[in-house]
Motif scaffolding. Structure first.
Motif, PDB file in Angstrom:
ATOM      1  N   GLY A 285       4.947  11.512  13.064  1.00 24.78           N
ATOM      2  CA  GLY A 285       4.018  12.179  13.971  1.00 24.78           C
ATOM      3  C   GLY A 285       2.693  11.440  13.983  1.00 24.78           C
ATOM      4  N   ASN A 286       1.710  11.980  14.684  1.00 26.52           N
ATOM      5  CA  ASN A 286       0.417  11.324  14.834  1.00 26.52           C
ATOM      6  C   ASN A 286      -0.577  11.693  13.738  1.00 26.52           C
ATOM      7  OD1 ASN A 286       1.212  10.027  17.240  1.00 26.52           O
ATOM      8  ND2 ASN A 286       0.706  11.851  18.457  1.00 26.52           N
ATOM      9  N   HIS A 287      -0.191  12.582  12.831  1.00 30.35           N
ATOM     10  CA  HIS A 287      -1.086  12.976  11.750  1.00 30.35           C
ATOM     11  C   HIS A 287      -1.140  11.892  10.677  1.00 30.35           C
ATOM     12  CE1 HIS A 287       2.978  14.051  10.633  1.00 30.35           C
ATOM     13  NE2 HIS A 287       2.614  14.194   9.367  1.00 30.35           N
ATOM     14  N   ARG A 288      -2.114  12.005   9.758  1.00 32.22           N
ATOM     15  CA  ARG A 288      -2.244  11.024   8.688  1.00 32.22           C
ATOM     16  C   ARG A 288      -1.162  11.248   7.635  1.00 32.22           C
ATOM     17  NH1 ARG A 288      -7.935   9.400   6.395  1.00 32.22           N
ATOM     18  NH2 ARG A 288      -6.543   7.698   5.743  1.00 32.22           N
ATOM     19  N   LYS A 289      -0.685  10.164   7.068  1.00 35.11           N
ATOM     20  CA  LYS A 289       0.374  10.247   6.069  1.00 35.11           C
ATOM     21  C   LYS A 289       0.286   9.054   5.128  1.00 35.11           C
ATOM     22  CE  LYS A 289       3.049   9.042  10.110  1.00 35.11           C
ATOM     23  NZ  LYS A 289       1.988   9.457  11.020  1.00 35.11           N
ATOM     24  N   ALA A 290       0.856   9.214   3.936  1.00 33.31           N
ATOM     25  CA  ALA A 290       0.867   8.153   2.932  1.00 33.31           C
ATOM     26  C   ALA A 290       1.893   8.520   1.871  1.00 33.31           C
ATOM     27  CB  ALA A 290      -0.523   7.974   2.311  1.00 33.31           C
ATOM     28  N   ALA A 291       2.105   7.590   0.935  1.00 38.77           N
ATOM     29  CA  ALA A 291       3.067   7.832  -0.140  1.00 38.77           C
ATOM     30  C   ALA A 291       2.509   7.321  -1.464  1.00 38.77           C
ATOM     31  CB  ALA A 291       4.402   7.146   0.168  1.00 38.77           C
ATOM     32  N   TYR A 292       2.968   7.924  -2.538  1.00 41.00           N
ATOM     33  CA  TYR A 292       2.636   7.450  -3.885  1.00 41.00           C
ATOM     34  C   TYR A 292       3.755   7.878  -4.819  1.00 41.00           C
ATOM     35  CZ  TYR A 292       1.360  12.120  -5.674  1.00 41.00           C
ATOM     36  OH  TYR A 292       1.399  13.427  -6.093  1.00 41.00           O
ATOM     37  N   CYS A 293       3.690   7.435  -6.067  1.00 40.92           N
ATOM     38  CA  CYS A 293       4.697   7.833  -7.060  1.00 40.92           C
ATOM     39  C   CYS A 293       4.033   7.807  -8.429  1.00 40.92           C
ATOM     40  CB  CYS A 293       5.920   6.926  -6.988  1.00 40.92           C
ATOM     41  SG  CYS A 293       5.559   5.157  -7.148  1.00 40.92           S
ATOM     42  N   GLY A 294       4.682   7.184  -9.413  1.00 40.30           N
ATOM     43  CA  GLY A 294       4.075   7.091 -10.735  1.00 40.30           C
ATOM     44  C   GLY A 294       3.273   5.816 -10.918  1.00 40.30           C
ATOM     45  N   GLY A 295       3.812   4.702 -10.388  1.00 42.87           N
ATOM     46  CA  GLY A 295       3.124   3.425 -10.551  1.00 42.87           C
ATOM     47  C   GLY A 295       3.303   2.465  -9.399  1.00 42.87           C
ATOM     48  N   GLY A 296       3.811   2.947  -8.257  1.00 43.64           N
ATOM     49  CA  GLY A 296       3.941   2.081  -7.088  1.00 43.64           C
ATOM     50  C   GLY A 296       5.265   1.362  -6.993  1.00 43.64           C
ATOM     51  N   VAL A 297       6.321   1.920  -7.601  1.00 42.38           N
ATOM     52  CA  VAL A 297       7.649   1.321  -7.492  1.00 42.38           C
ATOM     53  C   VAL A 297       8.550   2.182  -6.605  1.00 42.38           C
ATOM     54  CG1 VAL A 297       9.688   0.527  -8.760  1.00 42.38           C
ATOM     55  CG2 VAL A 297       7.414   0.197  -9.736  1.00 42.38           C
ATOM     56  N   GLN A 298       8.716   3.458  -6.980  1.00 34.95           N
ATOM     57  CA  GLN A 298       9.524   4.362  -6.155  1.00 34.95           C
ATOM     58  C   GLN A 298       8.944   4.484  -4.744  1.00 34.95           C
ATOM     59  OE1 GLN A 298      12.398   5.799  -7.065  1.00 34.95           O
ATOM     60  NE2 GLN A 298      12.325   4.943  -9.134  1.00 34.95           N
ATOM     61  N   SER A 299       7.622   4.552  -4.644  1.00 35.94           N
ATOM     62  CA  SER A 299       7.005   4.680  -3.317  1.00 35.94           C
ATOM     63  C   SER A 299       7.133   3.395  -2.506  1.00 35.94           C
ATOM     64  CB  SER A 299       5.534   5.090  -3.445  1.00 35.94           C
ATOM     65  OG  SER A 299       4.839   4.245  -4.342  1.00 35.94           O
ATOM     66  N   ALA A 300       7.341   2.250  -3.171  1.00 34.35           N
ATOM     67  CA  ALA A 300       7.596   1.005  -2.435  1.00 34.35           C
ATOM     68  C   ALA A 300       8.894   1.115  -1.649  1.00 34.35           C
ATOM     69  CB  ALA A 300       7.651  -0.181  -3.400  1.00 34.35           C
ATOM     70  N   LEU A 301       9.882   1.797  -2.229  1.00 39.73           N
ATOM     71  CA  LEU A 301      11.138   2.005  -1.500  1.00 39.73           C
ATOM     72  C   LEU A 301      10.915   2.913  -0.296  1.00 39.73           C
ATOM     73  CD1 LEU A 301      14.207   1.423  -1.487  1.00 39.73           C
ATOM     74  CD2 LEU A 301      14.500   3.582  -2.721  1.00 39.73           C
ATOM     75  N   VAL A 302      10.052   3.922  -0.451  1.00 35.32           N
ATOM     76  CA  VAL A 302       9.720   4.807   0.667  1.00 35.32           C
ATOM     77  C   VAL A 302       9.074   4.006   1.793  1.00 35.32           C
ATOM     78  CG1 VAL A 302       8.360   6.804   1.397  1.00 35.32           C
ATOM     79  CG2 VAL A 302       9.498   6.823  -0.831  1.00 35.32           C
ATOM     80  N   LEU A 303       8.171   3.079   1.449  1.00 39.95           N
ATOM     81  CA  LEU A 303       7.528   2.249   2.469  1.00 39.95           C
ATOM     82  C   LEU A 303       8.536   1.346   3.173  1.00 39.95           C
ATOM     83  CD1 LEU A 303       4.754   3.211   1.406  1.00 39.95           C
ATOM     84  CD2 LEU A 303       3.964   0.870   1.739  1.00 39.95           C
ATOM     85  N   MET A 304       9.473   0.798   2.413  1.00 35.03           N
ATOM     86  CA  MET A 304      10.478  -0.063   3.020  1.00 35.03           C
ATOM     87  C   MET A 304      11.359   0.740   3.975  1.00 35.03           C
ATOM     88  SD  MET A 304      13.036  -2.800   1.204  1.00 35.03           S
ATOM     89  CE  MET A 304      14.317  -1.630   0.726  1.00 35.03           C
ATOM     90  N   ALA A 305      11.737   1.943   3.566  1.00 33.13           N
ATOM     91  CA  ALA A 305      12.522   2.809   4.444  1.00 33.13           C
ATOM     92  C   ALA A 305      11.723   3.175   5.692  1.00 33.13           C
ATOM     93  CB  ALA A 305      12.945   4.070   3.695  1.00 33.13           C
ATOM     94  N   ALA A 306      10.424   3.395   5.519  1.00 30.20           N
ATOM     95  CA  ALA A 306       9.570   3.710   6.664  1.00 30.20           C
ATOM     96  C   ALA A 306       9.534   2.552   7.655  1.00 30.20           C
ATOM     97  CB  ALA A 306       8.158   4.039   6.183  1.00 30.20           C
ATOM     98  N   ALA A 307       9.507   1.326   7.140  1.00 30.77           N
ATOM     99  CA  ALA A 307       9.506   0.154   8.023  1.00 30.77           C
ATOM    100  C   ALA A 307      10.777   0.106   8.861  1.00 30.77           C
ATOM    101  CB  ALA A 307       9.377  -1.120   7.187  1.00 30.77           C
TER     102      ALA A 307
END
Length: 352
Positions: A285-307
């Protein structure tokens, strides 16, 4: 656009041609209902072609690898917790692994480590796997940044795809365009080799995806209040324990474990299922969004899936391990807001 004239890309070319034909037919039609239906189908075809292009630009099929050997820089990425070789002062992880007699799972691949090669120096203000800083890159990371060959990174295990995604994220952030991830890691490659005995044609990336955006703790806290902040850790770490002040999450965050993005075979879910996952977590959607985890590893997978679904998702890379270093920051346990100053937070809530 990516060169999609062979392999999977050929499918995207055919879909695009079909889309153009549908659009032309829809515009010519004199019947409003038929025109709407044809135009709707054309939009679906167009989105399907975009999905295929993004997937080809981000992932490599296991059956492609043998055909690419010698043409790519193949990189094996070890989990940040792995400690089966000791890295001495002034020694790179690759040198330590070689001294220990450790070899790569796929012949010819170089060995790297999330902590030693795709993270920087920890300080009082960072998480436990901070962003590498220019001037302090490891020899392996420096070599990859300046490599003339396209890079393919892979994890030793399908469940550890977040480690490969972390390498992908850091390289993309540092300006490397031609970097992709082996879908399913080494187990998928081994299975594909045993099954087919030969590789399939590959598709080449010529147009880069958007650069990952890294945000601060204050920005993450704000997004938790006004938008969608995805916490990619397991539920237990997310909920935490208010009595012992362990774990917890940034107020307003939504628990979205990255492990759900990996299918039973160890490969990333199909794009249509990834899009459903992001929709379920209110991240499209057009709202603000972001991701995080414990140290930037699990959330890296979320970013890749988002791409893969065409979603630009910033990351709070220091994540929970960095957030809790400031005792004045608010913390939420379960659904009840708490304050980090009300107890000493333990890094056991970090996961990765």
């Amino acid at each position: 656009m990516p060169n999609l004239s062979t392999g999977e890309g050929h499918v995207a070319d055919r879909v695009r041609s079909s889309c153009r034909r549908r659009l032309a037919a829809g515009r010519r039609s004199r019947h409003p209902n038929r025109r709407r239906k044809v135009l709707k189908l054309a939009r679906i075809d167009d989105e399907r072609a975009r999905d295929q292009a993004r997937r080809s630009a981000t992932l490599v099929s296991p059956s492609e690898i043998d055909d690419l050997l010698g043409k790519i820089e193949l990189v094996e990425v070890h989990n940040w917790r792995r400690d089966d070789c000791i890295v001495r002062d002034g020694e790179s992880y690759a040198e330590a692994a070689d001294r220990s007699g450790m070899g790569s799972l796929i012949p010819g691949a170089s060995l790297t480590h999330v902590r030693h090669d795709f993270a920087g120096t920890v300080s009082d203000a960072t998480g436990h796997l901070p962003l590498p800083r220019n001037g302090s890159f490891s020899p392996s990371l420096q070599r990859l940044i300046t490599s003339a060959k396209p890079i393919v990174v892979y994890a030793c295990d399908g469940a550890d795809m977040p480690s490969a995604a972390r390498a992908w994220l850091i390289l993309r952030y540092l300006g490397v365009d031609a970097v992709r991830v082996l879908d399913g890691g080494f187990p998928a490659y081994r299975a594909a080799t045993q099954e087919s005995g030969r590789s399939q044609p590959s598709s080449a990336l010529t147009t880069p995806l958007p650069r990952p955006k890294v945000i601060s703790a204050d920005e993450a806290l704000h997004i938790g209040r006004v938008g969608t902040l995805l916490d990619a850790r397991p539920e237990a770490a997310f909920r935490g324990n208010a009595q012992t002040a362990e774990g917890g999450h940034i107020p307003g965050a939504r628990n979205a474990p990255a492990s759900a993005l990996i299918g039973t075979a160890g490969s990333l879910l199909p794009t249509v299922e990834l899009r459903r996952w992001f929709l379920r977590h209110n991240a499209i959607g057009n709202h603000r969004k972001a991701a995080y985890c414990g140290g930037g590893v699990q959330s890296a997978l979320v970013l890749m899936a988002a791409a893969l679904v065409g979603l630009e998702l910033p990351i709070y890379l220091d994540s929970w391990s960095g957030y809790i270093k400031d005792a004045g920051r608010p913390v939420q346990f379960g659904d009840v807001p708490q304050s980090a100053s009300e107890g000493t937070l333990d890094a056991s809530g970090c996961s990765d």
